[in-house]
Design a protein around this motif. Sequence first.
Motif, mmCIF file in Angstrom:
data_model
loop_
_atom_site.group_PDB
_atom_site.id
_atom_site.type_symbol
_atom_site.label_atom_id
_atom_site.label_comp_id
_atom_site.label_asym_id
_atom_site.label_seq_id
_atom_site.Cartn_x
_atom_site.Cartn_y
_atom_site.Cartn_z
ATOM 1 N N GLU A 66 0.834 -1.198 0.000
ATOM 2 C CA GLU A 66 0.000 0.000 0.000
ATOM 3 C C GLU A 66 0.873 1.253 0.000
ATOM 4 O OE1 GLU A 66 -0.414 -2.588 2.036
ATOM 5 O OE2 GLU A 66 -2.367 -3.377 1.434
ATOM 6 N N GLY A 67 1.945 1.207 0.765
ATOM 7 C CA GLY A 67 2.891 2.320 0.784
ATOM 8 C C GLY A 67 3.581 2.495 -0.553
ATOM 9 N N LEU A 68 3.950 1.379 -1.194
ATOM 10 C CA LEU A 68 4.561 1.446 -2.523
ATOM 11 C C LEU A 68 3.611 2.091 -3.522
ATOM 12 C CD1 LEU A 68 6.273 -2.056 -2.844
ATOM 13 C CD2 LEU A 68 7.340 0.138 -2.290
ATOM 14 N N ASP A 69 2.334 1.743 -3.412
ATOM 15 C CA ASP A 69 1.334 2.317 -4.311
ATOM 16 C C ASP A 69 1.252 3.828 -4.122
ATOM 17 O OD1 ASP A 69 -0.755 2.321 -6.222
ATOM 18 O OD2 ASP A 69 -2.272 2.168 -4.641
ATOM 19 N N ALA A 70 1.232 4.277 -2.882
ATOM 20 C CA ALA A 70 1.165 5.714 -2.597
ATOM 21 C C ALA A 70 2.426 6.430 -3.083
ATOM 22 C CB ALA A 70 0.970 5.946 -1.102
ATOM 23 N N ILE A 71 3.584 5.853 -2.826
ATOM 24 C CA ILE A 71 4.847 6.464 -3.259
ATOM 25 C C ILE A 71 4.915 6.538 -4.772
ATOM 26 C CG2 ILE A 71 7.351 6.065 -3.377
ATOM 27 C CD1 ILE A 71 7.090 4.934 -0.482
ATOM 28 N N HIS A 72 4.522 5.461 -5.442
ATOM 29 C CA HIS A 72 4.543 5.431 -6.910
ATOM 30 C C HIS A 72 3.639 6.524 -7.483
ATOM 31 C CE1 HIS A 72 5.106 3.621 -10.839
ATOM 32 N NE2 HIS A 72 3.801 3.654 -11.018
ATOM 33 N N HIS A 73 2.468 6.667 -6.901
ATOM 34 C CA HIS A 73 1.519 7.692 -7.356
ATOM 35 C C HIS A 73 2.110 9.098 -7.162
ATOM 36 C CE1 HIS A 73 -2.262 9.670 -8.208
ATOM 37 N NE2 HIS A 73 -2.194 10.296 -7.054
ATOM 38 N N LEU A 74 2.707 9.343 -6.016
ATOM 39 C CA LEU A 74 3.304 10.656 -5.748
ATOM 40 C C LEU A 74 4.475 10.949 -6.688
ATOM 41 C CD1 LEU A 74 3.181 10.682 -1.856
ATOM 42 C CD2 LEU A 74 1.816 12.085 -3.420
ATOM 43 N N LEU A 75 5.294 9.942 -6.977
ATOM 44 C CA LEU A 75 6.413 10.137 -7.905
ATOM 45 C C LEU A 75 5.916 10.440 -9.319
ATOM 46 C CD1 LEU A 75 8.870 7.368 -6.669
ATOM 47 C CD2 LEU A 75 9.140 9.854 -6.440
ATOM 48 N N GLN A 76 4.813 9.809 -9.713
ATOM 49 C CA GLN A 76 4.225 10.122 -11.026
ATOM 50 C C GLN A 76 3.717 11.559 -11.056
ATOM 51 O OE1 GLN A 76 1.322 6.949 -11.474
ATOM 52 N NE2 GLN A 76 2.592 6.007 -13.063
ATOM 53 N N GLN A 77 3.110 12.014 -9.965
ATOM 54 C CA GLN A 77 2.637 13.397 -9.897
ATOM 55 C C GLN A 77 3.808 14.377 -9.982
ATOM 56 O OE1 GLN A 77 0.287 13.554 -6.272
ATOM 57 N NE2 GLN A 77 -1.590 13.669 -7.489
ATOM 58 N N ILE A 78 4.897 14.078 -9.309
ATOM 59 C CA ILE A 78 6.081 14.941 -9.357
ATOM 60 C C ILE A 78 6.610 15.024 -10.773
ATOM 61 C CG2 ILE A 78 8.512 15.087 -8.656
ATOM 62 C CD1 ILE A 78 7.603 13.998 -5.905
ATOM 63 N N GLU A 79 6.674 13.890 -11.470
ATOM 64 C CA GLU A 79 7.171 13.882 -12.851
ATOM 65 C C GLU A 79 6.263 14.714 -13.761
ATOM 66 O OE1 GLU A 79 9.815 13.461 -15.655
ATOM 67 O OE2 GLU A 79 10.089 12.672 -13.637
ATOM 68 N N THR A 80 4.963 14.606 -13.577
ATOM 69 C CA THR A 80 4.017 15.406 -14.360
ATOM 70 C C THR A 80 4.213 16.889 -14.078
ATOM 71 O OG1 THR A 80 2.412 13.606 -14.366
ATOM 72 C CG2 THR A 80 1.564 15.812 -14.824
ATOM 73 N N LEU A 81 4.394 17.249 -12.820
ATOM 74 C CA LEU A 81 4.609 18.650 -12.462
ATOM 75 C C LEU A 81 5.917 19.186 -13.048
ATOM 76 C CD1 LEU A 81 3.367 18.598 -8.772
ATOM 77 C CD2 LEU A 81 2.248 19.695 -10.722
ATOM 78 N N LYS A 82 6.957 18.358 -13.064
ATOM 79 C CA LYS A 82 8.220 18.768 -13.679
ATOM 80 C C LYS A 82 8.032 19.054 -15.163
ATOM 81 C CE LYS A 82 11.536 16.329 -10.735
ATOM 82 N NZ LYS A 82 12.528 15.220 -10.716
ATOM 83 N N GLN A 83 7.291 18.194 -15.839
ATOM 84 C CA GLN A 83 7.030 18.400 -17.262
ATOM 85 C C GLN A 83 6.225 19.683 -17.489
ATOM 86 O OE1 GLN A 83 5.155 14.765 -18.541
ATOM 87 N NE2 GLN A 83 7.047 13.588 -18.363
ATOM 88 N N ASP A 84 5.257 19.946 -16.615
ATOM 89 C CA ASP A 84 4.467 21.175 -16.724
ATOM 90 C C ASP A 84 5.349 22.405 -16.532
ATOM 91 O OD1 ASP A 84 2.198 19.671 -17.130
ATOM 92 O OD2 ASP A 84 1.413 19.935 -15.092
ATOM 93 N N ILE A 85 6.279 22.356 -15.595
ATOM 94 C CA ILE A 85 7.185 23.484 -15.342
ATOM 95 C C ILE A 85 8.045 23.756 -16.562
ATOM 96 C CG2 ILE A 85 9.217 24.207 -14.015
ATOM 97 C CD1 ILE A 85 7.865 22.850 -11.562
ATOM 98 N N VAL A 86 8.585 22.705 -17.168
ATOM 99 C CA VAL A 86 9.403 22.881 -18.371
ATOM 100 C C VAL A 86 8.575 23.501 -19.485
ATOM 101 C CG1 VAL A 86 10.627 21.636 -20.209
ATOM 102 C CG2 VAL A 86 11.046 21.065 -17.811
ATOM 103 N N TYR A 87 7.362 23.006 -19.677
ATOM 104 C CA TYR A 87 6.478 23.551 -20.714
ATOM 105 C C TYR A 87 6.184 25.027 -20.466
ATOM 106 C CZ TYR A 87 2.176 24.513 -23.251
ATOM 107 O OH TYR A 87 1.212 25.088 -24.054
#
Length: 98
Positions: A66-87
Amino acid sequence: MESQQYISIKELCVHHNIPTQFIMQLHDFQLIEIITIDNNQYLYETQIKDLERLIRLHFELEINLEGLDAIHHLLQQIETLKQDIVYLNNKLNRFEAL
């Protein structure tokens, strides 16, 4: 179009010294995608980095699924936010150039 490369789950488990059941549990939590070809199970080569991160978190830090699932989801959100910042930075730089 690129051809997908596959890695055998059995080989991964032997290499990392982990039970195949752990891979199946990650699949049940939709953290990885398993491909079945000729009754053999494989992962996409592009998933190896994420899989190794999940292996370290689970076996070295003893984080449950369950913790892995939460961490994975948060890391995906961070990656999306990084892409948005670059854009947005690129868009801002275009306007500043005018």
